[in-house]
Motif scaffolding. Structure first.
Motif, short mmCIF file in Angstrom:
data_model
loop_
_atom_site.label_atom_id
_atom_site.label_comp_id
_atom_site.label_asym_id
_atom_site.label_seq_id
_atom_site.Cartn_x
_atom_site.Cartn_y
_atom_site.Cartn_z
N ALA A 1 0.83 -1.21 0.00
CA ALA A 1 0.00 0.00 0.00
C ALA A 1 0.86 1.25 0.00
N VAL A 2 1.93 1.24 0.77
CA VAL A 2 2.79 2.43 0.84
C VAL A 2 3.50 2.64 -0.49
N ARG A 3 3.92 1.59 -1.14
CA ARG A 3 4.52 1.75 -2.47
C ARG A 3 3.55 2.48 -3.39
N SER A 4 2.31 2.03 -3.38
CA SER A 4 1.31 2.62 -4.26
C SER A 4 0.98 4.05 -3.85
N VAL A 5 0.86 4.28 -2.55
CA VAL A 5 0.57 5.63 -2.06
C VAL A 5 1.69 6.59 -2.45
N MET A 6 2.93 6.17 -2.30
CA MET A 6 4.04 7.05 -2.66
C MET A 6 4.05 7.35 -4.14
N GLY A 7 3.65 6.37 -4.95
CA GLY A 7 3.52 6.64 -6.37
C GLY A 7 2.47 7.70 -6.65
N LEU A 8 1.36 7.62 -5.93
CA LEU A 8 0.31 8.62 -6.08
C LEU A 8 0.79 10.00 -5.64
N LEU A 9 1.45 10.06 -4.48
CA LEU A 9 1.92 11.34 -3.97
C LEU A 9 2.99 11.95 -4.87
N ASN A 10 3.79 11.07 -5.49
CA ASN A 10 4.87 11.56 -6.36
C ASN A 10 4.44 11.75 -7.80
N GLY A 11 3.14 11.50 -8.06
CA GLY A 11 2.63 11.78 -9.40
C GLY A 11 2.83 10.69 -10.42
N SER A 12 3.12 9.45 -9.96
CA SER A 12 3.33 8.37 -10.93
C SER A 12 2.13 7.44 -11.03
N GLY A 13 0.98 7.91 -10.55
CA GLY A 13 -0.25 7.17 -10.76
C GLY A 13 -0.61 6.15 -9.71
N GLY A 14 0.19 6.03 -8.67
CA GLY A 14 -0.18 5.15 -7.57
C GLY A 14 0.17 3.70 -7.77
N THR A 15 1.08 3.39 -8.69
CA THR A 15 1.44 1.99 -8.91
C THR A 15 2.87 1.68 -8.55
N GLY A 16 3.59 2.65 -8.05
CA GLY A 16 4.97 2.40 -7.64
C GLY A 16 5.36 3.46 -6.65
N GLY A 17 6.65 3.76 -6.51
CA GLY A 17 7.00 4.84 -5.62
C GLY A 17 8.35 4.67 -5.00
N THR A 18 8.60 5.50 -4.00
CA THR A 18 9.93 5.55 -3.41
C THR A 18 10.05 4.76 -2.13
N ALA A 19 8.94 4.16 -1.66
CA ALA A 19 9.04 3.40 -0.41
C ALA A 19 9.98 2.22 -0.60
N ARG A 20 10.86 2.02 0.36
CA ARG A 20 11.81 0.93 0.28
C ARG A 20 11.21 -0.32 0.89
N ALA A 21 11.38 -1.43 0.21
CA ALA A 21 10.83 -2.69 0.70
C ALA A 21 11.83 -3.37 1.61
N ASP A 22 11.32 -3.87 2.74
CA ASP A 22 12.15 -4.69 3.60
C ASP A 22 12.20 -6.10 3.04
N SER A 23 13.29 -6.80 3.30
CA SER A 23 13.31 -8.22 3.01
C SER A 23 12.64 -8.93 4.17
N GLU A 24 11.74 -9.86 3.84
CA GLU A 24 11.02 -10.60 4.87
C GLU A 24 11.15 -12.08 4.58
N GLU A 25 11.33 -12.84 5.63
CA GLU A 25 11.32 -14.29 5.46
C GLU A 25 9.96 -14.70 4.93
N SER A 26 9.96 -15.59 3.94
CA SER A 26 8.68 -16.02 3.40
C SER A 26 7.94 -16.89 4.41
N GLY A 27 8.59 -17.90 4.92
CA GLY A 27 7.98 -18.73 5.96
C GLY A 27 6.67 -19.35 5.51
N ASP A 28 6.07 -20.14 6.37
CA ASP A 28 4.74 -20.66 6.09
C ASP A 28 3.73 -19.56 6.29
N LEU A 29 2.70 -19.55 5.48
CA LEU A 29 1.65 -18.57 5.66
C LEU A 29 0.94 -18.83 6.97
N ASP A 30 0.83 -17.81 7.79
CA ASP A 30 0.06 -17.94 9.03
C ASP A 30 -1.32 -17.40 8.74
#
Length: 381
Positions: free
Chosen positions: A345-374
């Protein structure tokens, strides 16, 4: 402030459960400041999201999966303590560590179209005018109560998982537990130890799942829920399509007959429940472990619902309004799903705020362990 008395900022996050805190964390990582660029509003009295309202006998060791929030692990938790205390303290520490400055208790009444392309968020502490909204309101505030003939005539007590007090209050009582999800089975097994009699009623035969539940099965289950959301249908819980995992407690309860399931009754009588074939059961209590629905009534003025009754969402964006993101909704209604949805959501929001249409942006993604879905329980009858 604008000329209409609304406080202007970039983003309002509604809800400080797993999904809302994840979104707030990623907003900070994207360079936005709490109280200046965004606010997190929570109507609960203290940190902990819906976990703070869980029944005391749901200890942390019984929790059906709890994925850590981004950037801070939950370590050293005592499995014997109530999950409400363990996770409430964890969320509190998380909010303080990352300076999220959650505002509570704040009630959000409605979200409407505002001025100059902004939204208008009406709250108990005054209106906000954000450029984007992240709604992370979950389901706890909307317990689902089925309706059956004669329900109002029942002379005993009726209650829902949302106000389940633990097994102690059912000592010596005859209890009908309605619902085939994880909550229903947990309630039933606890109550059976102290009640005079218990009866388990579900609309469909329960499906018990033996063996491990890996990534492939998890992705398939999430995809089934996601497909409904994309079609604009009300979201189905992920757990409803995975079955009930079998553990030692389940095996013991099945062997003892506690989990002998009855089909759904036809009507409720003053003294119990009755089936179409003439069978009746006398009961002092009916416990509705029938799950919850998405708490999205505050979005009603935006008219986001589709003819099928749900809000059509792609990734986290509402299809009818790209300024609105729903996290912890449908396929992201699990603790790991909520984390990922907050980041998306933050990626998309930052795209909207930065004028790129809400599909990308400047938010940096953390690496997360995939693990089993809880998978978080949202039981169905």
């Amino acid at each position: 402030m604008n000329n209409f008395g609304s406080r202007e900022l970039d983003v309002v996050v509604i809800g400080a459960g797993q999904a809302g805190l994840s979104a707030a964390y990623h907003l900070r990582r994207a360079g936005l400041e709490p109280d200046r660029d965004f606010v997190v509003l929570d109507h609960a009295p203290r940190p902990g999201g819906a976990w703070q309202f869980r029944w005391p006998s749901l200890t942390y060791g019984k929790v059906h999966g709890m994925h850590a929030l981004p950037g801070m692990e939950l370590t050293g938790a005592d499995d014997s303590r109530p999950s409400s205390a363990v996770i409430g303290e964890y969320f509190d520490a998380y909010e303080r560590r990352f300076g999220l400055r959650v505002r509570r208790p704040v009630e959000v009444g409605a979200v409407r179209e505002g001025e100059a392309g902004r939204l208008l968020v009406e709250t108990s502490e005054g209106p906000y005018a954000p450029r984007a909204l992240i709604s992370a309101t979950g389901t706890w505030d909307r317990p689902f109560w089925p309706r059956y003939p004669g329900q109002d005539t029942f002379r005993g007590r009726q209650l829902h998982t949302a106000n389940y007090p633990g097994p102690g209050e059912f000592a010596g009582r005859r209890v009908v537990v309605v619902g085939g999800g994880a909550s229903g089975t947990q309630h039933l097994m606890e109550i059976a130890e102290v009640a005079a009699a218990t009866y388990w009623v579900t609309r469909r035969p329960p499906v018990f799942r033996e063996g491990p539940f890996g990534q492939e099965q998890g992705r398939a289950a999430v995809a089934m829920v996601e497909e409904r959301v994309r079609r604009g249908l009300p979201p189905q819980s992920v757990v409803s399509v995975t079955g009930l995992p079998v553990n030692d407690a389940i095996r013991r309860a099945r062997a003892e007959g506690v989990l002998d399931r009855l089909p759904m009754f036809e009507r409720i009588t003053p003294d119990g429940v009755a089936w179409a074939d003439g069978r009746t059961v006398e009961a002092d209590v009916i416990l509705w472990a029938t799950g919850f629905r998405a708490a999205v009534d505050h979005l009603a003025p935006l008219r986001l619902r589709e003819p099928g009754g749900g809000i059509r969402v792609e990734d986290t964006r509402a299809v009818r309004d790209a300024r609105v993101h729903l996290v912890g909704y449908g396929p992201s209604a699990s603790t790991i799903g909520a984390n990922r949805a907050g980041r998306a959501a933050v990626r998309s929001v930052m795209g909207l705020l930065n004028g790129s249409g809400g599909t990308g942006g400047t938010a940096r993604a953390d690496s997360e362990e995939s693990g089993d879905l809880d998978l978080v329980d949202s039981s169905t009858v």
